[in-house]
Design a protein around this motif. Structure first.
Motif, PDB file in Angstrom:
ATOM      1  N   UNK A 134      33.650  40.519  47.668  1.00  0.00           N
ATOM      2  CA  UNK A 134      34.369  41.625  47.020  1.00  0.00           C
ATOM      3  C   UNK A 134      33.769  43.005  47.301  1.00  0.00           C
ATOM      4  N   UNK A 135      32.547  43.071  47.816  1.00  0.00           N
ATOM      5  CA  UNK A 135      31.929  44.358  48.135  1.00  0.00           C
ATOM      6  C   UNK A 135      32.371  44.909  49.476  1.00  0.00           C
ATOM      7  N   UNK A 136      32.933  44.070  50.336  1.00  0.00           N
ATOM      8  CA  UNK A 136      33.230  44.522  51.690  1.00  0.00           C
ATOM      9  C   UNK A 136      34.719  44.557  51.999  1.00  0.00           C
ATOM     10  N   UNK A 137      35.568  44.109  51.072  1.00  0.00           N
ATOM     11  CA  UNK A 137      37.013  44.222  51.257  1.00  0.00           C
ATOM     12  C   UNK A 137      37.629  44.808  49.990  1.00  0.00           C
ATOM     13  N   UNK A 138      38.693  45.595  50.117  1.00  0.00           N
ATOM     14  CA  UNK A 138      39.374  46.111  48.928  1.00  0.00           C
ATOM     15  C   UNK A 138      39.940  44.969  48.089  1.00  0.00           C
ATOM     16  N   UNK A 139      40.099  45.220  46.808  1.00  0.00           N
ATOM     17  CA  UNK A 139      40.577  44.203  45.876  1.00  0.00           C
ATOM     18  C   UNK A 139      41.908  43.599  46.321  1.00  0.00           C
ATOM     19  N   UNK A 140      42.798  44.447  46.852  1.00  0.00           N
ATOM     20  CA  UNK A 140      44.119  43.948  47.213  1.00  0.00           C
ATOM     21  C   UNK A 140      44.099  43.080  48.474  1.00  0.00           C
ATOM     22  N   UNK A 141      42.976  43.056  49.195  1.00  0.00           N
ATOM     23  CA  UNK A 141      42.875  42.234  50.403  1.00  0.00           C
ATOM     24  C   UNK A 141      41.997  40.999  50.200  1.00  0.00           C
ATOM     25  N   UNK A 142      41.588  40.748  48.957  1.00  0.00           N
ATOM     26  CA  UNK A 142      40.725  39.594  48.703  1.00  0.00           C
ATOM     27  C   UNK A 142      41.410  38.283  49.074  1.00  0.00           C
ATOM     28  N   UNK A 143      42.696  38.167  48.747  1.00  0.00           N
ATOM     29  CA  UNK A 143      43.409  36.933  49.069  1.00  0.00           C
ATOM     30  C   UNK A 143      43.418  36.708  50.575  1.00  0.00           C
ATOM     31  N   UNK A 144      43.687  37.771  51.338  1.00  0.00           N
ATOM     32  CA  UNK A 144      43.655  37.654  52.798  1.00  0.00           C
ATOM     33  C   UNK A 144      42.280  37.194  53.264  1.00  0.00           C
ATOM     34  N   UNK A 145      41.236  37.856  52.759  1.00  0.00           N
ATOM     35  CA  UNK A 145      39.875  37.549  53.200  1.00  0.00           C
ATOM     36  C   UNK A 145      39.492  36.116  52.850  1.00  0.00           C
ATOM     37  N   UNK A 146      39.887  35.665  51.649  1.00  0.00           N
ATOM     38  CA  UNK A 146      39.566  34.302  51.241  1.00  0.00           C
ATOM     39  C   UNK A 146      40.321  33.275  52.072  1.00  0.00           C
ATOM     40  N   UNK A 147      41.451  33.670  52.644  1.00  0.00           N
ATOM     41  CA  UNK A 147      42.214  32.749  53.484  1.00  0.00           C
ATOM     42  C   UNK A 147      41.620  32.652  54.880  1.00  0.00           C
ATOM     43  N   UNK A 148      41.252  33.787  55.462  1.00  0.00           N
ATOM     44  CA  UNK A 148      40.852  33.769  56.867  1.00  0.00           C
ATOM     45  C   UNK A 148      39.390  33.417  57.072  1.00  0.00           C
ATOM     46  N   UNK A 149      38.495  33.811  56.133  1.00  0.00           N
ATOM     47  CA  UNK A 149      37.071  33.608  56.406  1.00  0.00           C
ATOM     48  C   UNK A 149      36.648  32.143  56.384  1.00  0.00           C
ATOM     49  N   UNK A 297      49.007  30.816  52.384  1.00  0.00           N
ATOM     50  CA  UNK A 297      48.708  31.255  51.021  1.00  0.00           C
ATOM     51  C   UNK A 297      48.797  32.764  50.820  1.00  0.00           C
ATOM     52  N   UNK A 298      48.207  33.610  51.674  1.00  0.00           N
ATOM     53  CA  UNK A 298      48.373  35.053  51.457  1.00  0.00           C
ATOM     54  C   UNK A 298      49.838  35.483  51.488  1.00  0.00           C
ATOM     55  N   UNK A 299      50.605  34.892  52.410  1.00  0.00           N
ATOM     56  CA  UNK A 299      52.036  35.213  52.494  1.00  0.00           C
ATOM     57  C   UNK A 299      52.729  34.810  51.199  1.00  0.00           C
ATOM     58  N   UNK A 300      52.437  33.607  50.704  1.00  0.00           N
ATOM     59  CA  UNK A 300      53.120  33.105  49.508  1.00  0.00           C
ATOM     60  C   UNK A 300      52.735  33.886  48.266  1.00  0.00           C
ATOM     61  N   UNK A 301      51.443  34.188  48.103  1.00  0.00           N
ATOM     62  CA  UNK A 301      50.994  34.871  46.887  1.00  0.00           C
ATOM     63  C   UNK A 301      51.365  36.347  46.889  1.00  0.00           C
ATOM     64  N   UNK A 302      51.827  36.850  48.035  1.00  0.00           N
ATOM     65  CA  UNK A 302      52.386  38.202  48.049  1.00  0.00           C
ATOM     66  C   UNK A 302      53.815  38.214  47.513  1.00  0.00           C
ATOM     67  N   UNK A 303      54.402  37.023  47.361  1.00  0.00           N
ATOM     68  CA  UNK A 303      55.798  36.902  46.940  1.00  0.00           C
ATOM     69  C   UNK A 303      55.975  36.186  45.612  1.00  0.00           C
ATOM     70  N   UNK A 304      54.901  35.570  45.116  1.00  0.00           N
ATOM     71  CA  UNK A 304      54.972  34.906  43.815  1.00  0.00           C
ATOM     72  C   UNK A 304      53.605  34.976  43.151  1.00  0.00           C
ATOM     73  N   UNK A 305      53.560  34.731  41.861  1.00  0.00           N
ATOM     74  CA  UNK A 305      52.303  34.731  41.128  1.00  0.00           C
ATOM     75  C   UNK A 305      51.401  33.614  41.625  1.00  0.00           C
ATOM     76  N   UNK A 306      50.090  33.827  41.518  1.00  0.00           N
ATOM     77  CA  UNK A 306      49.128  32.823  41.963  1.00  0.00           C
ATOM     78  C   UNK A 306      49.364  31.494  41.254  1.00  0.00           C
ATOM     79  N   UNK A 307      49.635  31.535  39.947  1.00  0.00           N
ATOM     80  CA  UNK A 307      49.878  30.308  39.189  1.00  0.00           C
ATOM     81  C   UNK A 307      51.107  29.558  39.669  1.00  0.00           C
ATOM     82  N   UNK A 308      52.143  30.285  40.054  1.00  0.00           N
ATOM     83  CA  UNK A 308      53.358  29.641  40.563  1.00  0.00           C
ATOM     84  C   UNK A 308      53.094  28.938  41.887  1.00  0.00           C
TER      85      UNK A 308
END
Length: 431
Positions: A134-149, A297-308
Protein backbone atom coordinates in the motif's frame (compact mmCIF):
# COMPACT_ATOMS: atom_id res chain seq x y z
CA UNK A 1 -8.80 -3.36 -17.87
CA UNK A 2 -6.80 -6.39 -19.04
CA UNK A 3 -4.15 -8.15 -16.96
CA UNK A 4 -1.39 -6.61 -19.05
CA UNK A 5 -3.14 -3.24 -18.95
CA UNK A 6 -3.23 -3.47 -15.14
CA UNK A 7 0.43 -4.43 -15.12
CA UNK A 8 1.33 -1.43 -17.27
CA UNK A 9 -0.76 0.83 -15.04
CA UNK A 10 0.95 -0.17 -11.80
CA UNK A 11 4.42 -0.30 -13.40
CA UNK A 12 4.17 3.42 -14.13
CA UNK A 13 4.99 4.00 -10.48
CA UNK A 14 8.77 3.90 -9.91
CA UNK A 15 8.37 2.86 -6.28
CA UNK A 16 6.17 -0.06 -7.27
CA UNK A 17 8.70 -1.12 -9.92
CA UNK A 18 11.42 -1.35 -7.29
CA UNK A 19 9.30 -3.45 -4.94
CA UNK A 20 8.07 -5.57 -7.86
CA UNK A 21 11.62 -6.17 -9.05
CA UNK A 22 12.60 -7.35 -5.59
CA UNK A 23 9.71 -9.84 -5.63
CA UNK A 24 10.51 -11.20 -9.09
CA UNK A 25 14.21 -11.76 -8.41
CA UNK A 26 13.48 -13.43 -5.07
CA UNK A 27 10.68 -15.67 -6.35
CA UNK A 28 12.73 -16.68 -9.40
CA UNK A 29 15.44 -17.73 -6.94
CA UNK A 30 12.81 -19.54 -4.83
CA UNK A 31 12.00 -21.63 -7.90
CA UNK A 32 15.67 -22.48 -8.41
CA UNK A 33 16.00 -23.48 -4.75
CA UNK A 34 12.88 -25.66 -4.92
CA UNK A 35 14.32 -27.42 -7.98
CA UNK A 36 17.41 -28.19 -5.92
CA UNK A 37 15.34 -29.58 -3.06
CA UNK A 38 13.31 -31.77 -5.41
CA UNK A 39 16.44 -33.09 -7.07
CA UNK A 40 18.15 -33.92 -3.78
CA UNK A 41 15.35 -35.04 -1.49
CA UNK A 42 12.82 -36.46 -4.00
CA UNK A 43 10.17 -35.41 -1.53
CA UNK A 44 7.06 -35.01 -3.63
CA UNK A 45 3.55 -35.55 -2.16
CA UNK A 46 2.38 -36.82 -5.57
CA UNK A 47 4.39 -39.99 -4.99
CA UNK A 48 2.45 -40.97 -1.86
CA UNK A 49 -0.42 -43.42 -2.35
CA UNK A 50 -1.63 -43.28 1.25
CA UNK A 51 -3.99 -40.45 2.11
CA UNK A 52 -2.40 -40.13 5.55
CA UNK A 53 1.07 -39.95 4.03
CA UNK A 54 0.00 -37.19 1.64
CA UNK A 55 -1.57 -35.19 4.49
CA UNK A 56 1.59 -35.62 6.56
CA UNK A 57 3.69 -34.41 3.62
CA UNK A 58 1.61 -31.25 3.29
CA UNK A 59 1.98 -30.64 7.04
CA UNK A 60 5.77 -30.91 6.82
CA UNK A 61 5.87 -28.56 3.83
CA UNK A 62 3.49 -25.89 5.14
CA UNK A 63 3.30 -25.82 8.93
CA UNK A 64 6.87 -24.61 9.56
CA UNK A 65 5.88 -21.44 7.72
CA UNK A 66 3.01 -20.93 10.13
CA UNK A 67 5.28 -21.28 13.16
CA UNK A 68 7.43 -18.41 11.90
CA UNK A 69 4.53 -16.22 10.77
CA UNK A 70 3.64 -14.74 14.21
CA UNK A 71 7.22 -13.55 14.68
CA UNK A 72 7.23 -12.16 11.15
CA UNK A 73 4.13 -10.05 11.72
CA UNK A 74 5.28 -8.56 15.01
CA UNK A 75 8.68 -7.59 13.66
CA UNK A 76 7.28 -6.26 10.38
CA UNK A 77 5.17 -3.84 12.42
CA UNK A 78 8.29 -2.85 14.37
CA UNK A 79 11.13 -2.75 11.82
CA UNK A 80 11.46 -0.76 8.59
CA UNK A 81 9.97 -3.11 6.03
CA UNK A 82 12.70 -2.43 3.48
CA UNK A 83 15.13 -3.80 6.07
CA UNK A 84 12.93 -6.88 6.47
CA UNK A 85 13.24 -7.55 2.73
CA UNK A 86 16.99 -6.92 2.77
CA UNK A 87 17.84 -9.00 5.82
CA UNK A 88 15.56 -11.92 4.95
CA UNK A 89 17.07 -12.06 1.44
CA UNK A 90 20.59 -12.08 2.86
CA UNK A 91 19.61 -14.78 5.37
CA UNK A 92 18.16 -16.93 2.57
CA UNK A 93 21.34 -16.44 0.54
CA UNK A 94 23.50 -17.62 3.42
CA UNK A 95 21.24 -20.59 4.22
CA UNK A 96 21.07 -21.65 0.56
CA UNK A 97 24.87 -21.59 0.39
CA UNK A 98 24.99 -23.74 3.54
CA UNK A 99 22.48 -26.15 1.91
CA UNK A 100 24.77 -26.42 -1.11
CA UNK A 101 27.70 -27.33 1.14
CA UNK A 102 25.62 -29.91 3.02
CA UNK A 103 24.57 -31.79 -0.12
CA UNK A 104 27.64 -34.01 0.01
CA UNK A 105 26.69 -35.13 3.52
CA UNK A 106 23.56 -36.93 2.35
CA UNK A 107 20.00 -36.50 3.63
CA UNK A 108 21.04 -35.67 7.17
CA UNK A 109 19.25 -33.52 9.75
CA UNK A 110 21.51 -30.52 9.10
CA UNK A 111 20.42 -30.30 5.46
CA UNK A 112 16.75 -30.46 6.38
CA UNK A 113 17.17 -27.83 9.08
CA UNK A 114 18.83 -25.48 6.58
CA UNK A 115 16.10 -26.13 4.00
CA UNK A 116 13.26 -25.53 6.46
CA UNK A 117 14.96 -22.32 7.66
CA UNK A 118 15.09 -21.03 4.08
CA UNK A 119 11.38 -21.75 3.65
CA UNK A 120 10.54 -20.21 7.02
CA UNK A 121 12.61 -17.04 6.58
CA UNK A 122 10.77 -16.57 3.30
CA UNK A 123 7.65 -15.76 5.36
CA UNK A 124 9.33 -12.57 6.58
CA UNK A 125 10.01 -11.64 2.98
CA UNK A 126 6.51 -12.36 1.65
CA UNK A 127 4.77 -10.72 4.62
CA UNK A 128 6.96 -7.66 4.15
CA UNK A 129 5.98 -7.45 0.48
CA UNK A 130 2.26 -7.59 1.32
CA UNK A 131 2.50 -5.08 4.17
CA UNK A 132 4.58 -2.66 2.09
CA UNK A 133 2.47 -2.75 -1.08
CA UNK A 134 0.00 0.00 0.00
CA UNK A 135 2.98 2.38 0.28
CA UNK A 136 3.99 2.07 -3.36
CA UNK A 137 0.65 2.07 -5.20
CA UNK A 138 -2.34 4.42 -4.88
CA UNK A 139 -5.32 3.08 -2.95
CA UNK A 140 -7.45 2.83 -6.08
CA UNK A 141 -4.85 0.58 -7.76
CA UNK A 142 -4.45 -1.89 -4.89
CA UNK A 143 -6.78 -4.42 -6.52
CA UNK A 144 -4.74 -4.26 -9.73
CA UNK A 145 -1.47 -4.65 -7.83
CA UNK A 146 -2.79 -7.57 -5.78
CA UNK A 147 -3.85 -9.29 -9.00
CA UNK A 148 -0.68 -8.88 -11.01
CA UNK A 149 2.09 -9.19 -8.41
CA UNK A 150 1.38 -12.70 -7.03
CA UNK A 151 0.65 -13.98 -10.53
CA UNK A 152 3.91 -12.62 -11.92
CA UNK A 153 5.71 -13.90 -8.83
CA UNK A 154 4.31 -17.39 -9.40
CA UNK A 155 5.37 -17.22 -13.05
CA UNK A 156 8.86 -16.14 -11.99
CA UNK A 157 9.05 -19.06 -9.56
CA UNK A 158 8.01 -21.50 -12.29
CA UNK A 159 10.66 -20.10 -14.62
CA UNK A 160 13.17 -20.41 -11.80
CA UNK A 161 12.31 -24.08 -11.35
CA UNK A 162 12.95 -24.68 -15.05
CA UNK A 163 16.21 -22.76 -14.85
CA UNK A 164 17.24 -24.76 -11.79
CA UNK A 165 16.62 -28.06 -13.57
CA UNK A 166 18.72 -26.82 -16.51
CA UNK A 167 21.55 -25.90 -14.11
CA UNK A 168 21.33 -29.40 -12.64
CA UNK A 169 21.77 -30.95 -16.08
CA UNK A 170 24.89 -28.84 -16.60
CA UNK A 171 26.21 -29.94 -13.21
CA UNK A 172 25.96 -33.60 -14.09
CA UNK A 173 26.19 -35.95 -11.09
CA UNK A 174 23.42 -35.86 -8.49
CA UNK A 175 25.38 -34.27 -5.63
CA UNK A 176 27.36 -31.89 -7.84
CA UNK A 177 24.33 -30.86 -9.89
CA UNK A 178 22.13 -30.25 -6.85
CA UNK A 179 24.88 -28.34 -5.06
CA UNK A 180 25.29 -26.12 -8.11
CA UNK A 181 21.54 -25.46 -8.24
CA UNK A 182 21.47 -24.43 -4.58
CA UNK A 183 24.53 -22.21 -5.02
CA UNK A 184 22.90 -20.43 -7.97
CA UNK A 185 19.80 -19.93 -5.80
CA UNK A 186 22.00 -18.37 -3.11
CA UNK A 187 23.37 -15.91 -5.67
CA UNK A 188 19.80 -15.11 -6.72
CA UNK A 189 18.74 -14.35 -3.14
CA UNK A 190 21.76 -12.07 -2.80
CA UNK A 191 20.61 -10.34 -5.99
CA UNK A 192 17.16 -9.79 -4.46
CA UNK A 193 18.86 -8.14 -1.47
CA UNK A 194 20.67 -5.77 -3.83
CA UNK A 195 17.45 -4.88 -5.66
CA UNK A 196 15.73 -4.13 -2.32
CA UNK A 197 18.39 -1.47 -1.66
CA UNK A 198 16.85 0.62 -4.46
CA UNK A 199 14.01 1.30 -1.99
CA UNK A 200 14.44 3.87 0.75
CA UNK A 201 15.01 2.55 4.26
CA UNK A 202 11.64 3.92 5.48
CA UNK A 203 9.86 3.83 2.12
CA UNK A 204 7.67 0.83 2.98
CA UNK A 205 6.74 1.95 6.51
CA UNK A 206 5.67 1.56 9.17
CA UNK A 207 5.35 5.33 9.54
CA UNK A 208 4.53 5.85 13.20
CA UNK A 209 4.78 9.31 14.75
CA UNK A 210 5.54 7.55 17.98
CA UNK A 211 5.80 3.87 18.71
CA UNK A 212 2.61 2.70 20.43
CA UNK A 213 3.27 0.82 23.63
CA UNK A 214 1.29 -2.11 22.26
CA UNK A 215 3.70 -2.48 19.32
CA UNK A 216 6.76 -2.43 21.59
CA UNK A 217 5.18 -4.96 23.93
CA UNK A 218 4.37 -7.21 21.00
CA UNK A 219 8.06 -7.59 20.20
CA UNK A 220 8.54 -9.08 23.67
CA UNK A 221 5.33 -11.07 23.59
CA UNK A 222 4.54 -12.67 20.27
CA UNK A 223 1.37 -14.26 21.62
CA UNK A 224 0.05 -10.88 22.72
CA UNK A 225 1.00 -9.40 19.37
CA UNK A 226 -0.88 -12.06 17.47
CA UNK A 227 -3.86 -11.69 19.78
CA UNK A 228 -3.92 -7.95 19.13
CA UNK A 229 -3.84 -8.65 15.40
CA UNK A 230 -6.80 -11.02 15.76
CA UNK A 231 -8.71 -8.43 17.81
CA UNK A 232 -7.95 -5.79 15.17
CA UNK A 233 -9.41 -8.08 12.50
CA UNK A 234 -12.42 -9.00 14.62
CA UNK A 235 -13.36 -5.35 15.12
CA UNK A 236 -13.47 -4.74 11.36
CA UNK A 237 -16.24 -6.64 9.55
CA UNK A 238 -14.72 -6.51 6.05
CA UNK A 239 -11.36 -8.20 6.81
CA UNK A 240 -12.98 -10.48 9.40
CA UNK A 241 -15.52 -11.85 6.93
CA UNK A 242 -12.92 -12.01 4.16
CA UNK A 243 -10.47 -14.04 6.24
CA UNK A 244 -13.23 -16.37 7.42
CA UNK A 245 -14.09 -17.00 3.78
CA UNK A 246 -10.49 -17.71 2.76
CA UNK A 247 -10.24 -20.13 5.69
CA UNK A 248 -13.30 -22.07 4.55
CA UNK A 249 -12.07 -22.10 0.98
CA UNK A 250 -8.60 -23.34 1.94
CA UNK A 251 -10.08 -26.23 3.95
CA UNK A 252 -12.11 -27.24 0.90
CA UNK A 253 -9.11 -26.70 -1.37
CA UNK A 254 -7.04 -29.00 0.86
CA UNK A 255 -9.73 -31.67 0.62
CA UNK A 256 -9.88 -31.36 -3.16
CA UNK A 257 -6.09 -31.49 -3.55
CA UNK A 258 -5.71 -34.73 -1.61
CA UNK A 259 -8.77 -36.21 -3.28
CA UNK A 260 -7.27 -35.42 -6.71
CA UNK A 261 -3.97 -37.07 -5.81
CA UNK A 262 -5.79 -40.23 -4.72
CA UNK A 263 -7.94 -40.32 -7.85
CA UNK A 264 -4.93 -40.18 -10.16
CA UNK A 265 -3.01 -42.72 -8.10
CA UNK A 266 -5.77 -45.28 -7.60
CA UNK A 267 -8.89 -44.64 -9.72
CA UNK A 268 -8.17 -42.80 -12.96
CA UNK A 269 -4.85 -44.65 -13.34
CA UNK A 270 -2.71 -47.11 -11.42
CA UNK A 271 -0.28 -44.42 -10.32
CA UNK A 272 3.14 -44.39 -11.96
CA UNK A 273 3.76 -42.44 -15.16
CA UNK A 274 0.12 -42.55 -16.29
CA UNK A 275 -1.14 -41.25 -12.95
CA UNK A 276 1.47 -38.50 -12.82
CA UNK A 277 0.67 -37.48 -16.40
CA UNK A 278 -3.04 -37.22 -15.62
CA UNK A 279 -2.40 -35.30 -12.43
CA UNK A 280 -0.07 -32.94 -14.35
CA UNK A 281 -2.93 -32.12 -16.73
CA UNK A 282 -5.18 -31.19 -13.80
CA UNK A 283 -2.35 -29.23 -12.17
CA UNK A 284 -1.75 -27.35 -15.43
CA UNK A 285 -5.43 -26.43 -15.74
CA UNK A 286 -5.45 -25.41 -12.07
CA UNK A 287 -2.52 -23.06 -12.78
CA UNK A 288 -4.33 -21.66 -15.82
CA UNK A 289 -7.33 -21.03 -13.59
CA UNK A 290 -5.10 -19.19 -11.10
CA UNK A 291 -3.82 -16.94 -13.86
CA UNK A 292 -7.24 -16.16 -15.33
CA UNK A 293 -8.70 -15.55 -11.85
CA UNK A 294 -6.02 -12.93 -11.26
CA UNK A 295 -6.70 -11.40 -14.68
CA UNK A 296 -10.48 -11.27 -14.26
CA UNK A 297 -10.72 -10.01 -10.68
CA UNK A 298 -9.68 -6.35 -11.18
CA UNK A 299 -12.02 -6.14 -14.18
CA UNK A 300 -14.90 -7.69 -12.22
CA UNK A 301 -14.44 -5.67 -9.02
CA UNK A 302 -14.44 -2.49 -11.08
CA UNK A 303 -18.01 -3.40 -12.06
CA UNK A 304 -19.41 -4.94 -8.88
CA UNK A 305 -18.81 -4.85 -5.14
CA UNK A 306 -16.03 -7.05 -3.78
CA UNK A 307 -18.57 -9.06 -1.75
CA UNK A 308 -20.69 -9.72 -4.84
CA UNK A 309 -17.65 -11.00 -6.74
CA UNK A 310 -16.71 -13.34 -3.88
CA UNK A 311 -20.29 -14.67 -3.68
CA UNK A 312 -20.42 -15.28 -7.44
CA UNK A 313 -17.12 -17.17 -7.44
CA UNK A 314 -18.10 -19.39 -4.51
CA UNK A 315 -21.37 -20.25 -6.22
CA UNK A 316 -19.50 -21.13 -9.42
CA UNK A 317 -17.18 -23.40 -7.43
CA UNK A 318 -20.19 -25.24 -6.00
CA UNK A 319 -21.71 -25.71 -9.46
CA UNK A 320 -18.40 -26.93 -10.91
CA UNK A 321 -18.04 -29.59 -8.23
CA UNK A 322 -21.53 -30.89 -8.94
CA UNK A 323 -21.26 -30.84 -12.74
CA UNK A 324 -17.61 -31.79 -13.26
CA UNK A 325 -16.61 -33.39 -9.97
CA UNK A 326 -19.41 -35.74 -8.98
CA UNK A 327 -19.25 -37.90 -12.14
CA UNK A 328 -15.66 -38.78 -11.13
CA UNK A 329 -14.66 -38.83 -14.77
CA UNK A 330 -11.03 -38.56 -15.82
CA UNK A 331 -12.17 -36.36 -18.72
CA UNK A 332 -14.31 -33.99 -16.62
CA UNK A 333 -12.34 -33.72 -13.39
CA UNK A 334 -9.62 -31.44 -14.83
CA UNK A 335 -12.37 -28.92 -15.68
CA UNK A 336 -13.31 -28.79 -12.01
CA UNK A 337 -9.63 -28.17 -11.23
CA UNK A 338 -9.58 -25.23 -13.66
CA UNK A 339 -12.66 -23.66 -12.07
CA UNK A 340 -11.34 -24.14 -8.53
CA UNK A 341 -8.06 -22.52 -9.58
CA UNK A 342 -9.94 -19.54 -10.97
CA UNK A 343 -12.03 -19.23 -7.82
CA UNK A 344 -9.05 -19.69 -5.52
CA UNK A 345 -7.03 -16.87 -7.03
CA UNK A 346 -10.01 -14.59 -7.56
CA UNK A 347 -11.11 -14.92 -3.95
CA UNK A 348 -7.56 -14.48 -2.65
CA UNK A 349 -6.90 -11.31 -4.65
CA UNK A 350 -10.18 -9.83 -3.41
CA UNK A 351 -9.51 -10.84 0.20
CA UNK A 352 -5.96 -9.43 0.08
CA UNK A 353 -7.33 -6.09 -1.04
CA UNK A 354 -10.10 -5.98 1.57
CA UNK A 355 -7.59 -6.73 4.32
CA UNK A 356 -5.11 -4.11 3.10
CA UNK A 357 -7.80 -1.44 2.85
CA UNK A 358 -9.46 -2.01 6.21
CA UNK A 359 -6.62 -2.53 8.70
CA UNK A 360 -4.39 0.10 10.28
CA UNK A 361 -0.76 0.27 9.21
CA UNK A 362 0.50 -0.32 12.76
CA UNK A 363 -1.19 -3.76 12.66
CA UNK A 364 -0.84 -4.67 9.00
CA UNK A 365 2.16 -6.97 9.44
CA UNK A 366 0.53 -8.89 12.27
CA UNK A 367 -2.75 -9.14 10.40
CA UNK A 368 -1.00 -10.62 7.36
CA UNK A 369 0.82 -13.04 9.65
CA UNK A 370 -2.54 -14.17 11.04
CA UNK A 371 -3.64 -14.49 7.42
CA UNK A 372 -0.54 -16.55 6.66
CA UNK A 373 -1.18 -18.96 9.54
CA UNK A 374 -4.82 -19.29 8.51
CA UNK A 375 -3.94 -19.85 4.85
CA UNK A 376 -1.52 -22.72 5.52
CA UNK A 377 -3.11 -24.32 8.58
CA UNK A 378 -6.58 -24.55 7.03
CA UNK A 379 -5.15 -26.21 3.92
CA UNK A 380 -3.43 -28.83 6.09
CA UNK A 381 -6.68 -29.24 8.06
CA UNK A 382 -8.52 -29.91 4.80
CA UNK A 383 -5.95 -32.53 3.80
CA UNK A 384 -6.27 -34.18 7.21
CA UNK A 385 -10.06 -34.25 6.93
CA UNK A 386 -9.80 -35.82 3.49
CA UNK A 387 -7.39 -38.44 4.83
CA UNK A 388 -10.01 -39.40 7.41
CA UNK A 389 -13.06 -39.25 5.14
CA UNK A 390 -11.97 -40.18 1.61
CA UNK A 391 -11.42 -43.86 0.68
CA UNK A 392 -8.11 -44.89 -0.96
CA UNK A 393 -9.72 -44.76 -4.41
CA UNK A 394 -10.50 -41.05 -3.97
CA UNK A 395 -14.11 -41.62 -5.05
CA UNK A 396 -16.51 -40.22 -2.44
CA UNK A 397 -19.84 -38.75 -3.48
CA UNK A 398 -20.69 -37.56 0.08
CA UNK A 399 -17.39 -35.64 0.39
CA UNK A 400 -17.72 -33.84 -2.95
CA UNK A 401 -21.41 -33.12 -2.31
CA UNK A 402 -20.48 -31.75 1.11
CA UNK A 403 -17.85 -29.49 -0.47
CA UNK A 404 -20.42 -28.15 -2.94
CA UNK A 405 -22.84 -27.51 -0.07
CA UNK A 406 -20.18 -25.64 1.91
CA UNK A 407 -19.35 -23.41 -1.08
CA UNK A 408 -23.06 -22.72 -1.59
CA UNK A 409 -23.50 -21.76 2.07
CA UNK A 410 -20.49 -19.44 1.94
CA UNK A 411 -21.84 -17.77 -1.22
CA UNK A 412 -25.24 -17.31 0.44
CA UNK A 413 -23.57 -15.73 3.47
CA UNK A 414 -21.94 -13.08 1.26
CA UNK A 415 -25.25 -12.39 -0.49
CA UNK A 416 -26.94 -11.87 2.88
CA UNK A 417 -24.02 -9.74 4.03
CA UNK A 418 -24.46 -7.51 0.97
CA UNK A 419 -27.94 -6.58 2.19
CA UNK A 420 -26.75 -5.93 5.75
CA UNK A 421 -23.56 -3.91 5.15
CA UNK A 422 -24.21 -0.19 5.79
CA UNK A 423 -24.15 2.04 2.76
CA UNK A 424 -20.84 3.88 3.42
CA UNK A 425 -18.98 0.63 4.16
CA UNK A 426 -20.36 -0.98 1.02
CA UNK A 427 -19.10 1.99 -1.01
CA UNK A 428 -15.64 1.70 0.57
CA UNK A 429 -15.46 -2.02 -0.18
CA UNK A 430 -16.49 -1.49 -3.79
CA UNK A 431 -13.98 1.33 -4.31
Amino acid sequence: MSFFGDLRAVLRGPRFRRLFGTRLVSQFSDGIYQAGLAGFVFFNPEQHTSAGAVAAAFAVLLLPFSVVAPFAGVLIDRWPRRQVLLLSSLAKAALAAVSALLVSGGEGPAFFVAALLVLSVNRFFLSGLSAGLPYVVPREKLMMANAVTPTCGTAASSLGTGAGLAVGLVGGGAALGTGLILLVAALGFAGAALVSLTLGRRELGPHLEREPAEVADAVRSVARGMASGVRHIWERPAPRDALATIGVHRVLFGVSTLLTLLLYNNAFADGGVAGLAGFSVSAGLLAAGFFLGAVATPWATARMAAGSWIALQLAVAAAALVVFGLPFSAALFPVAAFVLGFVSQGVKVTVDTLVQRHVDDAFRGRVFSVYDVLFNATFVLGAALAAALVPPSGISVPVVAGMATAYTAAAAAWVVRGFRVPGPEAVREAA
